[in-house]
Design a protein around this motif. Structure first.
Motif, PDB file in Angstrom:
ATOM      1  N   ARG A   1      -3.305 -10.998 -12.915  1.00  0.00           N
ATOM      2  CA  ARG A   1      -3.809 -10.677 -11.578  1.00  0.00           C
ATOM      3  C   ARG A   1      -3.713  -9.183 -11.307  1.00  0.00           C
ATOM      4  NH1 ARG A   1       0.192 -11.675  -7.059  1.00  0.00           N
ATOM      5  NH2 ARG A   1       0.908  -9.840  -8.133  1.00  0.00           N
ATOM      6  N   ASP A   2      -2.553  -8.595 -11.605  1.00  0.00           N
ATOM      7  CA  ASP A   2      -2.382  -7.160 -11.368  1.00  0.00           C
ATOM      8  C   ASP A   2      -3.299  -6.337 -12.257  1.00  0.00           C
ATOM      9  OD1 ASP A   2      -0.481  -7.784  -9.507  1.00  0.00           O
ATOM     10  OD2 ASP A   2       1.225  -7.387 -10.826  1.00  0.00           O
ATOM     11  N   LYS A   3      -3.518  -6.789 -13.470  1.00  0.00           N
ATOM     12  CA  LYS A   3      -4.426  -6.069 -14.364  1.00  0.00           C
ATOM     13  C   LYS A   3      -5.862  -6.140 -13.847  1.00  0.00           C
ATOM     14  CE  LYS A   3      -5.395  -5.541 -19.238  1.00  0.00           C
ATOM     15  NZ  LYS A   3      -5.094  -6.017 -20.579  1.00  0.00           N
ATOM     16  N   ARG A   4      -6.231  -7.284 -13.290  1.00  0.00           N
ATOM     17  CA  ARG A   4      -7.581  -7.437 -12.763  1.00  0.00           C
ATOM     18  C   ARG A   4      -7.791  -6.627 -11.492  1.00  0.00           C
ATOM     19  NH1 ARG A   4      -9.114 -10.812  -8.828  1.00  0.00           N
ATOM     20  NH2 ARG A   4      -7.208 -12.006  -9.046  1.00  0.00           N
ATOM     21  N   LEU A   5      -6.793  -6.600 -10.594  1.00  0.00           N
ATOM     22  CA  LEU A   5      -6.962  -5.929  -9.303  1.00  0.00           C
ATOM     23  C   LEU A   5      -6.894  -4.414  -9.411  1.00  0.00           C
ATOM     24  CD1 LEU A   5      -4.894  -8.204  -6.924  1.00  0.00           C
ATOM     25  CD2 LEU A   5      -7.361  -7.978  -7.065  1.00  0.00           C
ATOM     26  N   THR A   6      -5.954  -3.885 -10.191  1.00  0.00           N
ATOM     27  CA  THR A   6      -5.763  -2.437 -10.219  1.00  0.00           C
ATOM     28  C   THR A   6      -6.106  -1.801 -11.545  1.00  0.00           C
ATOM     29  OG1 THR A   6      -3.461  -2.653 -10.887  1.00  0.00           O
ATOM     30  CG2 THR A   6      -3.911  -2.612  -8.525  1.00  0.00           C
ATOM     31  N   GLY A   7      -6.291  -2.599 -12.587  1.00  0.00           N
ATOM     32  CA  GLY A   7      -6.553  -2.042 -13.904  1.00  0.00           C
ATOM     33  C   GLY A   7      -5.292  -1.647 -14.647  1.00  0.00           C
ATOM     34  N   ASP A   8      -4.157  -1.635 -13.969  1.00  0.00           N
ATOM     35  CA  ASP A   8      -2.881  -1.283 -14.578  1.00  0.00           C
ATOM     36  C   ASP A   8      -1.851  -2.329 -14.166  1.00  0.00           C
ATOM     37  OD1 ASP A   8      -0.774  -0.066 -15.809  1.00  0.00           O
ATOM     38  OD2 ASP A   8      -0.566   1.537 -14.334  1.00  0.00           O
ATOM     39  N   PRO A   9      -1.386  -3.168 -15.092  1.00  0.00           N
ATOM     40  CA  PRO A   9      -0.465  -4.228 -14.700  1.00  0.00           C
ATOM     41  C   PRO A   9       0.907  -3.724 -14.282  1.00  0.00           C
ATOM     42  CG  PRO A   9      -0.759  -4.208 -17.062  1.00  0.00           C
ATOM     43  CD  PRO A   9      -1.729  -3.233 -16.499  1.00  0.00           C
ATOM     44  N   TYR A  10       1.217  -2.464 -14.525  1.00  0.00           N
ATOM     45  CA  TYR A  10       2.528  -1.920 -14.186  1.00  0.00           C
ATOM     46  C   TYR A  10       2.536  -1.164 -12.867  1.00  0.00           C
ATOM     47  CZ  TYR A  10       3.386  -3.205 -18.954  1.00  0.00           C
ATOM     48  OH  TYR A  10       3.492  -3.915 -20.105  1.00  0.00           O
ATOM     49  N   LYS A  11       1.372  -1.023 -12.244  1.00  0.00           N
ATOM     50  CA  LYS A  11       1.289  -0.344 -10.959  1.00  0.00           C
ATOM     51  C   LYS A  11       1.693  -1.315  -9.858  1.00  0.00           C
ATOM     52  CE  LYS A  11      -1.942   2.074  -7.997  1.00  0.00           C
ATOM     53  NZ  LYS A  11      -3.338   2.428  -7.793  1.00  0.00           N
ATOM     54  N   ILE A  12       2.587  -0.884  -8.997  1.00  0.00           N
ATOM     55  CA  ILE A  12       3.036  -1.741  -7.901  1.00  0.00           C
ATOM     56  C   ILE A  12       1.900  -1.853  -6.888  1.00  0.00           C
ATOM     57  CG2 ILE A  12       4.675  -1.986  -6.020  1.00  0.00           C
ATOM     58  CD1 ILE A  12       6.661  -0.455  -7.733  1.00  0.00           C
ATOM     59  N   ASN A  13       1.543  -3.071  -6.546  1.00  0.00           N
ATOM     60  CA  ASN A  13       0.470  -3.277  -5.589  1.00  0.00           C
ATOM     61  C   ASN A  13       0.846  -4.416  -4.659  1.00  0.00           C
ATOM     62  OD1 ASN A  13       0.252  -5.386  -7.321  1.00  0.00           O
ATOM     63  ND2 ASN A  13      -1.748  -4.859  -8.079  1.00  0.00           N
ATOM     64  N   GLY A  14       0.257  -4.381  -3.512  1.00  0.00           N
ATOM     65  CA  GLY A  14       0.519  -5.415  -2.514  1.00  0.00           C
ATOM     66  C   GLY A  14      -0.783  -5.950  -1.999  1.00  0.00           C
ATOM     67  N   LEU A  15      -0.785  -6.349  -0.728  1.00  0.00           N
ATOM     68  CA  LEU A  15      -2.001  -6.912  -0.139  1.00  0.00           C
ATOM     69  C   LEU A  15      -3.105  -5.862  -0.004  1.00  0.00           C
ATOM     70  CD1 LEU A  15      -0.437  -9.160   2.619  1.00  0.00           C
ATOM     71  CD2 LEU A  15      -1.484  -9.866   0.470  1.00  0.00           C
ATOM     72  N   GLU A  16      -2.731  -4.591   0.065  1.00  0.00           N
ATOM     73  CA  GLU A  16      -3.772  -3.558   0.199  1.00  0.00           C
ATOM     74  C   GLU A  16      -4.612  -3.421  -1.059  1.00  0.00           C
ATOM     75  OE1 GLU A  16      -0.114  -1.673  -1.423  1.00  0.00           O
ATOM     76  OE2 GLU A  16      -0.470  -2.899   0.318  1.00  0.00           O
ATOM     77  N   ALA A  17      -4.151  -3.959  -2.195  1.00  0.00           N
ATOM     78  CA  ALA A  17      -4.911  -3.869  -3.433  1.00  0.00           C
ATOM     79  C   ALA A  17      -5.998  -4.929  -3.520  1.00  0.00           C
ATOM     80  CB  ALA A  17      -3.967  -4.007  -4.636  1.00  0.00           C
ATOM     81  N   ILE A  18      -5.934  -5.955  -2.678  1.00  0.00           N
ATOM     82  CA  ILE A  18      -6.934  -7.024  -2.711  1.00  0.00           C
ATOM     83  C   ILE A  18      -8.118  -6.597  -1.842  1.00  0.00           C
ATOM     84  CG2 ILE A  18      -7.394  -9.433  -2.147  1.00  0.00           C
ATOM     85  CD1 ILE A  18      -4.401  -9.941  -2.592  1.00  0.00           C
ATOM     86  N   PRO A  19      -9.313  -6.580  -2.412  1.00  0.00           N
ATOM     87  CA  PRO A  19     -10.469  -6.148  -1.611  1.00  0.00           C
ATOM     88  C   PRO A  19     -10.782  -7.149  -0.491  1.00  0.00           C
ATOM     89  CG  PRO A  19     -11.139  -6.841  -3.835  1.00  0.00           C
ATOM     90  CD  PRO A  19      -9.653  -6.902  -3.787  1.00  0.00           C
ATOM     91  N   ASP A  20     -11.337  -6.632   0.611  1.00  0.00           N
ATOM     92  CA  ASP A  20     -11.632  -7.453   1.788  1.00  0.00           C
ATOM     93  C   ASP A  20     -12.902  -8.269   1.633  1.00  0.00           C
ATOM     94  OD1 ASP A  20      -9.377  -6.677   3.127  1.00  0.00           O
ATOM     95  OD2 ASP A  20     -10.361  -4.938   4.053  1.00  0.00           O
ATOM     96  N   GLU A  21     -13.784  -7.876   0.774  1.00  0.00           N
ATOM     97  CA  GLU A  21     -15.076  -8.537   0.528  1.00  0.00           C
ATOM     98  C   GLU A  21     -15.882  -8.582   1.770  1.00  0.00           C
ATOM     99  OE1 GLU A  21     -15.170 -11.473  -2.902  1.00  0.00           O
ATOM    100  OE2 GLU A  21     -13.215 -11.832  -2.001  1.00  0.00           O
TER     101      GLU A  21
END
Length: 70
Positions: free
Chosen positions: A50-70
């Motif tokens: 999931r993290d690799k798909r959303l940010t391209g980097d699985p080690y980058k810390i991401n939260g709800l702001e990384a999920i696009p609003d569509e």
């Protein structure tokens, strides 16, 4: 005396701490960053993907702001 055990105690402590400390350096050389994610459980593998798909980097810390609003 009691202080005669200090050199052997120091050698044992360093020998036991070396693999843990060297893991950061080896991960930096092999993987490209200093941390490694555990993927022992199915849920952890899904979160990695999931993290690799959303940010391209699985080690980058991401939260709800990384999920696009569509």
């Amino acid at each position: 005396m009691w202080f005669e055990i200090l050199p052997s105690f120091g050698i044992i402590v360093v020998a036991m701490a070396f693999p843990h400390a060297s893991a950061y350096v080896l991960n930096k050389l092999v993987v490209g960053n200093m941390y490694r994610r555990s993927m022992m459980e199915f849920e952890q593998r899904i979160q990695y993907l999931r993290d690799k798909r959303l940010t391209g980097d699985p080690y980058k810390i991401n939260g709800l702001e990384a999920i696009p609003d569509e």
